[in-house]
Design a protein around this motif. Structure first.
Motif, mmCIF file in Angstrom:
data_model
loop_
_atom_site.group_PDB
_atom_site.id
_atom_site.type_symbol
_atom_site.label_atom_id
_atom_site.label_comp_id
_atom_site.label_asym_id
_atom_site.label_seq_id
_atom_site.Cartn_x
_atom_site.Cartn_y
_atom_site.Cartn_z
ATOM 1 N N ILE A 118 8.411 -7.435 -1.595
ATOM 2 C CA ILE A 118 8.737 -6.796 -0.314
ATOM 3 C C ILE A 118 8.985 -5.313 -0.568
ATOM 4 O O ILE A 118 9.764 -4.955 -1.457
ATOM 5 C CB ILE A 118 9.986 -7.408 0.346
ATOM 6 C CG1 ILE A 118 9.726 -8.840 0.803
ATOM 7 C CG2 ILE A 118 10.411 -6.589 1.548
ATOM 8 C CD1 ILE A 118 10.869 -9.456 1.594
ATOM 9 N N ASN A 119 8.320 -4.456 0.228
ATOM 10 C CA ASN A 119 8.573 -3.015 0.146
ATOM 11 C C ASN A 119 9.984 -2.737 0.656
ATOM 12 O O ASN A 119 10.315 -3.043 1.796
ATOM 13 C CB ASN A 119 7.542 -2.255 0.989
ATOM 14 C CG ASN A 119 7.647 -0.753 0.818
ATOM 15 O OD1 ASN A 119 8.693 -0.174 1.067
ATOM 16 N ND2 ASN A 119 6.554 -0.135 0.403
ATOM 17 N N ASN A 120 10.829 -2.167 -0.184
ATOM 18 C CA ASN A 120 12.231 -1.965 0.190
ATOM 19 C C ASN A 120 12.409 -0.956 1.313
ATOM 20 O O ASN A 120 13.430 -0.947 1.994
ATOM 21 C CB ASN A 120 13.047 -1.515 -1.031
ATOM 22 C CG ASN A 120 13.364 -2.675 -1.958
ATOM 23 O OD1 ASN A 120 13.480 -3.813 -1.523
ATOM 24 N ND2 ASN A 120 13.488 -2.396 -3.253
ATOM 25 N N ASN A 121 11.427 -0.058 1.507
ATOM 26 C CA ASN A 121 11.539 0.940 2.569
ATOM 27 C C ASN A 121 11.074 0.401 3.908
ATOM 28 O O ASN A 121 11.684 0.662 4.944
ATOM 29 C CB ASN A 121 10.730 2.193 2.217
ATOM 30 C CG ASN A 121 11.341 2.973 1.078
ATOM 31 O OD1 ASN A 121 12.560 3.013 0.938
ATOM 32 N ND2 ASN A 121 10.516 3.592 0.261
ATOM 33 N N THR A 122 9.962 -0.348 3.912
ATOM 34 C CA THR A 122 9.344 -0.768 5.173
ATOM 35 C C THR A 122 9.540 -2.241 5.482
ATOM 36 O O THR A 122 9.334 -2.657 6.627
ATOM 37 C CB THR A 122 7.836 -0.472 5.147
ATOM 38 O OG1 THR A 122 7.213 -1.259 4.119
ATOM 39 C CG2 THR A 122 7.587 1.007 4.874
ATOM 40 N N GLY A 123 9.912 -3.061 4.494
ATOM 41 C CA GLY A 123 10.066 -4.487 4.720
ATOM 42 C C GLY A 123 8.760 -5.253 4.764
ATOM 43 O O GLY A 123 8.737 -6.423 5.141
ATOM 44 N N LEU A 124 7.646 -4.615 4.380
ATOM 45 C CA LEU A 124 6.342 -5.259 4.439
ATOM 46 C C LEU A 124 6.107 -6.112 3.183
ATOM 47 O O LEU A 124 6.415 -5.687 2.068
ATOM 48 C CB LEU A 124 5.233 -4.215 4.567
ATOM 49 C CG LEU A 124 5.257 -3.366 5.843
ATOM 50 C CD1 LEU A 124 4.175 -2.310 5.796
ATOM 51 C CD2 LEU A 124 5.078 -4.253 7.062
ATOM 52 N N LEU A 125 5.544 -7.300 3.390
ATOM 53 C CA LEU A 125 5.221 -8.183 2.269
ATOM 54 C C LEU A 125 3.914 -7.763 1.619
ATOM 55 O O LEU A 125 2.978 -7.349 2.304
ATOM 56 C CB LEU A 125 5.090 -9.628 2.754
ATOM 57 C CG LEU A 125 6.373 -10.339 3.220
ATOM 58 C CD1 LEU A 125 6.031 -11.692 3.785
ATOM 59 C CD2 LEU A 125 7.349 -10.476 2.072
ATOM 60 N N TYR A 126 3.814 -7.886 0.298
ATOM 61 C CA TYR A 126 2.579 -7.641 -0.411
ATOM 62 C C TYR A 126 2.592 -8.440 -1.711
ATOM 63 O O TYR A 126 3.619 -9.001 -2.102
ATOM 64 C CB TYR A 126 2.382 -6.145 -0.689
ATOM 65 C CG TYR A 126 3.368 -5.533 -1.662
ATOM 66 C CD1 TYR A 126 3.040 -5.390 -3.012
ATOM 67 C CD2 TYR A 126 4.610 -5.079 -1.236
ATOM 68 C CE1 TYR A 126 3.928 -4.818 -3.908
ATOM 69 C CE2 TYR A 126 5.509 -4.511 -2.120
ATOM 70 C CZ TYR A 126 5.158 -4.379 -3.460
ATOM 71 O OH TYR A 126 6.033 -3.824 -4.346
ATOM 72 N N SER A 127 1.444 -8.512 -2.355
ATOM 73 C CA SER A 127 1.354 -9.230 -3.621
ATOM 74 C C SER A 127 1.052 -8.246 -4.738
ATOM 75 O O SER A 127 0.501 -7.170 -4.505
ATOM 76 C CB SER A 127 0.260 -10.300 -3.545
ATOM 77 O OG SER A 127 -1.015 -9.700 -3.344
ATOM 78 N N SER A 128 1.409 -8.628 -5.942
ATOM 79 C CA SER A 128 1.216 -7.738 -7.086
ATOM 80 C C SER A 128 0.922 -8.575 -8.326
ATOM 81 O O SER A 128 1.489 -9.664 -8.504
ATOM 82 C CB SER A 128 2.459 -6.875 -7.305
ATOM 83 O OG SER A 128 2.352 -6.127 -8.500
ATOM 84 N N GLU A 129 0.032 -8.034 -9.167
ATOM 85 C CA GLU A 129 -0.263 -8.722 -10.427
ATOM 86 C C GLU A 129 0.892 -8.577 -11.414
ATOM 87 O O GLU A 129 1.053 -9.407 -12.303
ATOM 88 C CB GLU A 129 -1.545 -8.152 -11.040
ATOM 89 C CG GLU A 129 -2.804 -8.450 -10.218
ATOM 90 C CD GLU A 129 -4.044 -7.872 -10.870
ATOM 91 O OE1 GLU A 129 -3.889 -7.040 -11.785
ATOM 92 O OE2 GLU A 129 -5.154 -8.250 -10.483
ATOM 93 N N VAL A 130 1.667 -7.516 -11.247
ATOM 94 C CA VAL A 130 2.780 -7.239 -12.159
ATOM 95 C C VAL A 130 4.077 -7.312 -11.369
ATOM 96 O O VAL A 130 4.186 -6.752 -10.281
ATOM 97 C CB VAL A 130 2.634 -5.852 -12.809
ATOM 98 C CG1 VAL A 130 3.795 -5.588 -13.749
ATOM 99 C CG2 VAL A 130 1.310 -5.750 -13.554
ATOM 100 N N SER A 131 5.059 -8.017 -11.902
ATOM 101 C CA SER A 131 6.344 -8.138 -11.223
ATOM 102 C C SER A 131 7.160 -6.871 -11.408
ATOM 103 O O SER A 131 7.123 -6.228 -12.464
ATOM 104 C CB SER A 131 7.110 -9.346 -11.764
ATOM 105 O OG SER A 131 8.345 -9.469 -11.125
ATOM 106 N N GLY A 132 7.902 -6.483 -10.357
ATOM 107 C CA GLY A 132 8.755 -5.313 -10.408
ATOM 108 C C GLY A 132 10.043 -5.560 -9.652
ATOM 109 O O GLY A 132 10.313 -6.680 -9.188
ATOM 110 N N PRO A 133 10.871 -4.511 -9.468
ATOM 111 C CA PRO A 133 12.153 -4.684 -8.755
ATOM 112 C C PRO A 133 11.977 -5.195 -7.334
ATOM 113 O O PRO A 133 12.856 -5.895 -6.813
ATOM 114 C CB PRO A 133 12.748 -3.267 -8.770
ATOM 115 C CG PRO A 133 12.080 -2.585 -9.923
ATOM 116 C CD PRO A 133 10.714 -3.162 -10.007
ATOM 117 N N GLU A 134 10.850 -4.849 -6.671
ATOM 118 C CA GLU A 134 10.632 -5.297 -5.297
ATOM 119 C C GLU A 134 10.169 -6.754 -5.228
ATOM 120 O O GLU A 134 9.968 -7.279 -4.135
ATOM 121 C CB GLU A 134 9.621 -4.388 -4.597
ATOM 122 C CG GLU A 134 10.110 -2.969 -4.378
ATOM 123 C CD GLU A 134 9.154 -2.146 -3.549
ATOM 124 O OE1 GLU A 134 9.601 -1.143 -2.964
ATOM 125 O OE2 GLU A 134 7.954 -2.485 -3.479
#
Length: 601
Positions: A118-134
């Motif tokens: 989840i984008n912490n600024n906009t609240g939009l969901l997305y997927s990522s190949e690499v895990s991060g803080p979001e």
């Protein structure tokens, strides 16, 4: 006391609305319990991994991450893309049987191996190949036996915390849903041997207890509807303070009365909604942030690099209470593609060799590929001649309205005789394009200009006395050819007959051009019209937006300054005018912008 009562009433009404209209995905079992000890997705993650489906109780959707990276919902039970792995975030230095669990998990598609974020600024969901803080979620077991998943990003206040929740809309699309709740702070030292800190425990406990008491108080949904009706009556009785007083009249007044007299006044309803005090509000201590390279993000198709865009790390949500951004984010049609944090302007601090080669594969204006080779040195030298600013607004030393109202003025013939000039000039910022003649047409198109979008061909046939040159105008340039960089260089060196102040020039980022062309316009033409570029720049920057003179037609002459009628003749392959007209129509109908249609559209 009255203000406190108003705030409590509005807060309760907001919670009621969310309770009735928003569905939050909750956890249910997938087949047998498949819990096992395994190594996590990183060195810091390991422990019990659960294989689950995330089920949305309110609308029957299972959360799904497709192979192309799209996050959405499916009603097909046991769909391969809806099966998730939940990894607890724990201390890997401890043995699996002695790891305190803080309630934080990472969610990854079992089939696609993509992480949910989840984008912490906009609240939009997305997927990522690499895990991060979001990509870390707070898992909470609610009193009804279901789980919810949220971020845990602190707000600016030490006494509140804002959480973005994992949620799906009624059509199975990701939905932005957040709640700001009170927290309890304490000076007690956390017991490192017993897991999470006391402060973290109190925060989770307050949120859970508050939710439980509210739901038990309200009971079933018919009670929610009844309570909502009572709140509406109370708000009406309280009076204008809830909506904000303006000259002794409420915001519910002006809109209906003005629409009765003139159809085109409908557009100004949004402008009238902005209190005069907000329009004049200044931030005398505003210091523009230093431009810096943001992260890359993907949209639409993660396998196609033309959908890779640079994020502007300095972008912040608007503080305007009635900003179009709120409507755009919540729109089912535009919410998934509305990314105002996409880097719009490029400058010397946002450009280097790596960025040049990243954008080299795409043809201008979407990159730096051209039949006559555009070299890295050419681009670098030109960018070094202009200011390193990453916004089209220059608030330094000027008033900074809380609610930025903008008017975009095309050159369409339907403006001739429209008498919109006074209405246009009331906006904070006014965007014009190409010829942009105002002298002699002030009654129809206004007299003010604050932003001018142009090419080297924009002023062909225009007298030098009619050039829009002023130290108060921001000039937005879109390089499309190799010669455009020579043209920009002549402006910087003050050798061009279009003698604009070089410090007022902003150059559009190739990533942003790809974003509006492939994500918003989705056409096969060469590029968006100059007017289309101007609209998208304002849409991603302003709080209130009105469009005038856009949408060519045959009823009126091609341009408003034509001395005799000239029919509009589209140039095949250059622009897709019909697609843009459909876009303006959709934005207007959703209430995101106002589009002056006259008697044509």
């Amino acid at each position: 006391m009255k203000e406190v009562l108003n705030l409590k009433v509005l807060s309760l009404a907001y919670v009621l609305f969310l309770e009735m209209s928003v569905a939050v995905p909750v956890l249910t079992s997938y087949g047998r319990d498949s819990e096992r000890f395994t190594r996590g997705v990183s060195a810091a993650d390991s422990g019990v991994v659960r294989i689950r489906q995330l089920y949305c109780r309110g609308n029957g959707f299972h959360l799904r991450i497709d192979a192309n990276g799209t996050v959405g919902g499916t009603r097909e039970d046991n769909h391969p893309d809806s099966i998730m792995e939940l990894f607890p975030v724990v201390d890997a230095s401890l043995s699996p049987f002695h790891r305190p669990y803080s309630g934080e998990v990472r969610i990854m598609g079992l089939n696609t191996r993509l992480h949910l974020c989840i984008n912490n600024n906009t609240g939009l969901l997305y997927s990522s190949e690499v895990s991060g803080p979001e990509c870390v979620f707070q898992e909470t077991l609610e009193e009804n036996g279901y789980n919810t998943y949220s971020t845990n990003a602190l707000s600016d206040s030490d006494s509140t915390v804002q959480r973005w929740y994992l949620a799906l809309g009624r059509r199975g699309r990701p939905r932005r849903f957040n709640i700001t709740v009170d927290t309890v702070t304490t000076t007690a030292e956390p017991d490192t041997d017993s897991g999470p800190s006391l402060t973290a425990q109190r925060r989770r406990q307050n949120h859970t207890v508050s939710t439980m008491l509210l739901r038990r108080l309200l009971g079933r949904r018919w009670k929610l509807a009844l309570a909502g009706g009572v709140i509406v009556i109370v708000i009406i009785l309280i009076g204008a303070d809830v909506f904000g007083e303006r000259d002794g009249k409420t915001a519910l007044h002006r809109r209906e009365d003005s629409a009765k007299d003139s159809k085109h006044i409908r557009g100004m309803k949004e402008l009238d909604d902005v209190p005069p005090a907000d329009r004049r509000r200044e931030d005398l201590f505003y210091v523009p942030p230093e431009p810096r390279l943001g992260q890359l993000f993907h949209m639409t198709d993660k396998n196609d690099t033309k959908f890779t865009f640079r994020q502007n790390p300095n972008w912040r949500n608007s503080t305007c209470p009635r900003s179009l951004q709120r409507k755009a984010f919540l729109s089912e049609e535009f919410g998934p593609i509305f990314r105002p944090d996409t880097q719009m302007v490029i400058n010397s601090k946002l450009f280097n060799v790596d960025e040049y080669w990243r954008m080299k594969p795409w043809a201008t204006p979407f990159g730096y590929n051209y039949k006559d080779n555009i070299t890295y040195e050419e681009v670098r030298d030109v960018l070094n001649m202009f200011p390193a600013d990453d916004t089209i607004f220059n608030f330094k030393g000027r008033s900074r309205p809380q609610c930025i109202t903008c008017a975009v003025i095309g050159n369409g013939g339907m403006l001739n005789g429209s008498k919109n000039g006074e209405e246009i000039d009331r906006h904070n910022y006014i965007f014009r394009v190409n010829h942009a003649l105002t002298k002699g047409f002030e009654e129809d198109v206004g007299s003010r200009t604050t932003h001018y979008v142009f090419y080297d061909r924009s002023l062909v046939g225009v007298k030098a006395d009619d050039y829009p040159i002023s130290k108060d105008i921001t000039y937005i340039f879109v390089p499309c050819r190799k010669a455009d960089f020579s043209y920009l260089k002549s402006i910087a060196e003050r050798k061009n007959k279009f003698a604009v102040p070089p410090e007022n020039v902003r150059i559009i980022h190739p990533d942003w051009m790809r974003y509006i062309h492939y994500v918003w316009m989705r056409v096969k033409s060469f590029r968006p019209t100059t007017g289309g570029i101007m609209v998208m720049a304002a849409l991603n920057s302003c709080d209130k937006l009105s469009l005038y003179g856009l949408g060519y037609n045959t009823k009126y002459s091609h341009y408003y300054y034509d001395k005799k009628y000239k029919a509009f003749k589209p140039v095949l392959g250059s622009h897709d005018h019909r697609k843009e007209i459909k876009l303006w129509d959709s934005l207007d109908r959703e209430g995101i912008t106002y589009w002056y249609r006259r008697d044509v559209f």
